[in-house]
Motif scaffolding. Structure first.
Motif, mmCIF file in Angstrom:
data_model
loop_
_atom_site.group_PDB
_atom_site.id
_atom_site.type_symbol
_atom_site.label_atom_id
_atom_site.label_comp_id
_atom_site.label_asym_id
_atom_site.label_seq_id
_atom_site.Cartn_x
_atom_site.Cartn_y
_atom_site.Cartn_z
ATOM 1 N N HIS A 111 9.320 3.561 -6.731
ATOM 2 C CA HIS A 111 8.359 2.484 -6.457
ATOM 3 C C HIS A 111 8.641 1.746 -5.156
ATOM 4 C CE1 HIS A 111 5.601 -0.823 -7.085
ATOM 5 N NE2 HIS A 111 6.594 -1.697 -7.068
ATOM 6 N N ASP A 112 9.886 1.404 -4.906
ATOM 7 C CA ASP A 112 10.231 0.649 -3.697
ATOM 8 C C ASP A 112 10.841 1.517 -2.602
ATOM 9 O OD1 ASP A 112 9.321 -1.871 -4.412
ATOM 10 O OD2 ASP A 112 11.136 -2.337 -5.531
ATOM 11 N N ARG B 65 15.356 -2.172 -5.602
ATOM 12 C CA ARG B 65 15.760 -1.393 -4.431
ATOM 13 C C ARG B 65 17.217 -1.615 -4.053
ATOM 14 N NH1 ARG B 65 13.185 1.091 -0.085
ATOM 15 N NH2 ARG B 65 14.422 1.145 1.832
#
Length: 339
Positions: free
Chosen positions: A236-237, A310
């Motif tokens: 996602h990040d 992250r």
């Protein structure tokens, strides 16, 4: 409730996407899906083998008449004959589907070699497709094929298609890379506008009673979703492209779980085949209810709520999850040692 989202840079009224299936192969069913509220529609794939057969047919037709009177140009057969091949029929489907609905229609190419994909990708763009999904179905049966060769082929196919079209291109990946995360990041840096996680390879099996090989096709179940959700949460990040979650969507809770992991859109095939196109309305109503109950103003607020941060050591994070799962199993099942 605000269900608006973006996928591949395209505005979608909601994050539910009908992925490629028999239900997206006719204009009638494409309309039914749009009427049920679906956010975008992926058409069934045009297969590389169809393209090659059609190109070979046209070549043989031309070569059969190449020694005819040179000025009789009308004698050469047209490549868009009255009995068009699969590729031309597919382009017509794209045109008709785009004209029939007001949601993005995404064309799909399925193959395993660089081949003639760019030409047909461009034809799909000209037919009005909002984007293209590359379903790179490559199972390296040769035991001497290295993992890097497989990865390089994915990148080469993507590069060739990107060079010939201006519309967004997504890549549908399998989970069977030695490092799925590195492969995803590499495709993202190559220019992919989106990644679809994951492709489900068919797994033929042996039937000992009939002494035959069975096709090995089955609709997905929610039990298959955790693998895709894990990688959506991890990536996602770490990528700038869109993430589409696929596999194991049956209820609105499955859609919500994918959004919490960080998916931009959630694709479903099996639930629509089981329950019909109108099941999309059930999923969207359930998603709206869930967002309301949990206090989210819309899907953007919920997206990535449970993605992997992250800044953490992701290997350690995954290891901790693995250990926690084992401890939970031990508490649940006790010291099972067998007979």
């Amino acid at each position: 409730m605000d269900l608006f989202t973006r996928y591949l840079g395209l505005p979608l009224r909601n994050p539910l996407v009908a992925s490629a299936s028999p239900l997206t192969s006719t204009v009638r069913d494409v309309r039914r899906l749009a009427d049920a509220g679906i956010g975008a529609i992926v058409l069934p794939s045009l297969f590389e083998e169809q393209v090659h057969r059609e190109q070979l047919r046209d070549l043989l037709l031309v070569e059969a008449h190449e020694h005819a009177f040179s000025e009789a140009t009308s004698y050469f057969p047209s490549t868009t004959a009255s009995e068009p091949g699969g590729a031309n029929r597919y382009v017509r489907l794209v045109e008709q589907a785009v004209s029939a609905v007001d949601v993005p229609v995404i064309a799909s190419l399925n193959g395993s070699t660089p081949g003639g994909w760019p030409t047909f990708a461009y034809a799909m763009q000209e037919a009005g497709a909002a984007a293209i999904e590359l379903n790179i179905y490559f199972v390296p049966g040769d035991p001497h094929t290295s993992g890097r060769q497989v990865e390089d082929r994915h990148v080469e196919i993507l590069e060739r298609v990107l060079a010939h079209v201006s519309i967004p291109v997504a890549v549908k990946l399998s989970p069977h890379f030695s490092s799925p995360g590195e492969m995803a990041v590499r495709l993202d840096r190559t220019g992919a506008h989106g990644l679809v996680l994951f492709n489900r390879f068919l797994q033929p099996d042996v039937d000992p009673e009939s002494v035959t090989v069975s096709p090995g096709f089955a609709l997905s179940t929610p039990a298959e979703a955790p693998l895709a959700r894990t990688w959506v949460a991890i990536l996602h990040d770490h990528v700038t492209c869109s993430l589409a979650a696929s596999t194991g969507v049956e209820t609105a809770a499955d859609v919500a779980a994918y959004l919490l992991a960080g998916a931009d859109v959630v694709m479903t095939t099996s639930s629509l085949l089981r329950h019909g196109p109108e099941h999309a309305t059930v999923l969207l109503d359930g998603l709206t209810d869930w967002l309301t109950r949990k206090g989210f103003a819309g899907v953007d607020e919920a997206r990535g709520w449970l993605s992997v941060p992250r800044e953490v050591d992701q290997a350690a994070y995954e290891r901790a999850g693995y250990v926690a799962a084992l401890e939970h199993a031990r508490e649940t099942y006790g010291g099972v040692t067998g007979p």
